[in-house]
Write a protein that holds these residues in place. Structure first.
Motif, short mmCIF file in Angstrom:
data_model
loop_
_atom_site.label_atom_id
_atom_site.label_comp_id
_atom_site.label_asym_id
_atom_site.label_seq_id
_atom_site.Cartn_x
_atom_site.Cartn_y
_atom_site.Cartn_z
N VAL A 277 0.83 -1.20 0.00
CA VAL A 277 0.00 0.00 0.00
C VAL A 277 0.87 1.26 0.00
CG1 VAL A 277 -1.79 1.28 1.24
CG2 VAL A 277 -1.90 -1.20 1.12
N TYR A 278 1.99 1.24 0.73
CA TYR A 278 2.86 2.42 0.72
C TYR A 278 3.48 2.61 -0.66
CZ TYR A 278 6.35 5.85 2.00
OH TYR A 278 7.10 7.00 2.05
N MET A 279 3.80 1.52 -1.34
CA MET A 279 4.30 1.62 -2.71
C MET A 279 3.25 2.26 -3.62
SD MET A 279 5.52 -1.41 -5.30
CE MET A 279 3.84 -2.06 -5.34
N LEU A 280 1.98 1.88 -3.41
CA LEU A 280 0.90 2.50 -4.18
C LEU A 280 0.78 3.99 -3.86
CD1 LEU A 280 -1.85 -0.28 -3.84
CD2 LEU A 280 -0.45 0.23 -5.84
N TYR A 281 1.04 4.36 -2.61
CA TYR A 281 1.00 5.77 -2.23
C TYR A 281 2.09 6.55 -2.97
CZ TYR A 281 0.91 9.94 0.72
OH TYR A 281 0.83 11.23 1.18
N GLU A 282 3.30 5.99 -3.03
CA GLU A 282 4.39 6.67 -3.73
C GLU A 282 4.11 6.74 -5.23
OE1 GLU A 282 6.84 8.30 -2.56
OE2 GLU A 282 6.51 7.79 -0.45
N ILE A 283 3.50 5.70 -5.78
CA ILE A 283 3.10 5.75 -7.19
C ILE A 283 2.08 6.86 -7.41
CG2 ILE A 283 1.89 4.48 -9.00
CD1 ILE A 283 3.16 1.94 -7.95
N SER A 284 1.19 7.04 -6.44
CA SER A 284 0.20 8.11 -6.53
C SER A 284 0.87 9.48 -6.55
CB SER A 284 -0.78 8.03 -5.36
OG SER A 284 -1.43 6.78 -5.32
N VAL A 285 1.92 9.66 -5.75
CA VAL A 285 2.65 10.93 -5.73
C VAL A 285 3.23 11.22 -7.12
CG1 VAL A 285 4.60 12.17 -4.74
CG2 VAL A 285 3.16 10.75 -3.27
N ILE A 286 3.81 10.19 -7.73
CA ILE A 286 4.40 10.35 -9.07
C ILE A 286 3.32 10.70 -10.09
CG2 ILE A 286 5.65 9.17 -10.91
CD1 ILE A 286 7.03 7.50 -8.76
N LEU A 287 2.18 10.01 -10.02
CA LEU A 287 1.11 10.25 -10.98
C LEU A 287 0.53 11.65 -10.82
CD1 LEU A 287 -0.75 6.81 -10.88
CD2 LEU A 287 0.78 7.67 -12.66
N VAL A 288 0.34 12.08 -9.58
CA VAL A 288 -0.21 13.42 -9.34
C VAL A 288 0.79 14.48 -9.81
CG1 VAL A 288 -0.96 15.04 -7.55
CG2 VAL A 288 -1.69 12.67 -7.45
N THR A 289 2.08 14.24 -9.61
CA THR A 289 3.10 15.17 -10.09
C THR A 289 3.03 15.33 -11.61
OG1 THR A 289 4.57 14.57 -8.25
CG2 THR A 289 5.57 15.66 -10.15
N ARG A 290 2.88 14.20 -12.32
CA ARG A 290 2.77 14.26 -13.77
C ARG A 290 1.50 15.00 -14.20
NH1 ARG A 290 3.72 8.49 -16.42
NH2 ARG A 290 3.37 9.83 -18.25
N VAL A 291 0.40 14.76 -13.48
CA VAL A 291 -0.86 15.45 -13.80
C VAL A 291 -0.70 16.95 -13.62
CG1 VAL A 291 -3.22 15.83 -12.99
CG2 VAL A 291 -2.38 13.51 -13.33
N GLU A 292 -0.03 17.39 -12.53
CA GLU A 292 0.16 18.81 -12.29
C GLU A 292 1.05 19.44 -13.35
OE1 GLU A 292 1.69 19.10 -8.35
OE2 GLU A 292 -0.30 19.07 -7.42
#
Length: 295
Positions: free
Chosen positions: A261-276
């Motif tokens: 789940v923490y790995m999924l959280y870090e993936i989410s950070v990367i995805l949100v960064t790309r979206v921004e």
């Protein structure tokens, strides 16, 4: 002079709402029909589905030399188990149709750019759910059931593997102690096992929605990558709490769930960064954002 509102005008103004409600009704009816048909199909083959769901338990019991048997506590329990399996399988089988009907209802009200933004999340959500369910089935459930079965105590007749003659000769003291102690053997209810297995699958399926949810929130501007980075310590606390609640009380299962789940959280950070970055680039291209504002 203001134009008076006639009954005909009122009826005409309410027509779009009535059309939307009629469209919603048709989509719901089609979804329900698909669900009922899928449920009936699954009800006819509920035994193979149940055998698939019990495979992790059977493997854990087999590793301890026990037969894989579950019991019916109530007379009608077997029927309701079959119905629950049919409903669960029917929803999974009919989900593509339900999602398609939802998309057909929502899509006409979206701009082309909004459709392009929403459609990937509609596709990713069920994929991530199935990935989480598979992770629960193939990784967490075998470890969890082995842990739970470790609290059995064999010794008395019918309480587990019987002590054979060679074993008794090799360890006579152990054979005598096994006959003296009270036996604790697993005799699980079919309904309780199905309920526990369903909770595991749904819980992990929802956990794997984290990247989809956070990325969608980031695309909507409700959360930023910087906020996710600053909230890592709170995320760790929340994930540890989730791991303690959603998994058996053994350290290995909790560590595995926390890491995933923490790995999924870090993936989410990367995805949100790309979206921004993409959103900021589009705004700068349109002259609506000054590059100095990002510094």
């Amino acid at each position: 002079m203001a134009k008076s509102t006639t009954p005909d005008d009122i009826d005409d103004s309410s027509a779009p709402l009535i059309e939307h409600l009629a469209e919603l009704r048709n989509r719901i009816i089609k979804s329900l029909v698909a669900f009922v048909i899928a449920m009936l199909l699954c009800f006819m083959v509920w035994n193979p589905i149940f055998n698939f769901l019990t495979q992790p338990l059977c493997d854990a019991l087999e590793s301890q030399g026990q037969a894989c048997n579950l019991v019916l506590i109530q007379l009608q329990e077997g029927f309701f188990v079959a119905v629950n399996i049919a409903m669960l399988g029917g929803f999974v089988l009919a989900f593509p149709v339900i999602a398609f009907q939802l998309w057909r209802f929502v899509a006409p009200g979206l701009y082309k750019t909004e459709k392009n933004a929403f459609l990937p999340f509609l596709v990713a959500s069920p994929l991530m759910f199935f990935l989480g369910a598979a992770f629960a089935y193939y990784v967490i459930m075998p470890m969890g059931y082995t842990f739970f079965l470790g609290f059995q105590q064999f010794g008395m007749d019918g309480a587990g593997p019987v002590t054979t003659a060679p074993d008794a000769i090799a360890d006579p003291q152990g054979a005598i102690e096994s006959l003296q102690r009270a036996g604790i053997a697993f005799q699980g209810s079919v309904n309780e096992y199905l309920s526990l297995t369903t909770k595991f699958i749904i819980a992990f399926g929802l956990c794997f929605q984290l990247p989809v949810l956070l990325t969608l929130m980031g695309k909507a501007g409700l959360i930023s990558a910087d906020a996710l980075r600053r909230g890592r310590k709170w995320a760790v606390v929340g994930i540890l709490t989730l791991a303690a609640v959603a998994t058996p009380p053994d350290v290995i299962s909790q560590i595995v769930l926390f890491c995933v789940v923490y790995m999924l959280y870090e993936i989410s950070v990367i995805l949100v960064t790309r979206v921004e970055k993409k959103r900021n680039a589009d705004l700068m291209a349109e002259g609506l954002l000054d590059p100095e504002d990002l510094e």
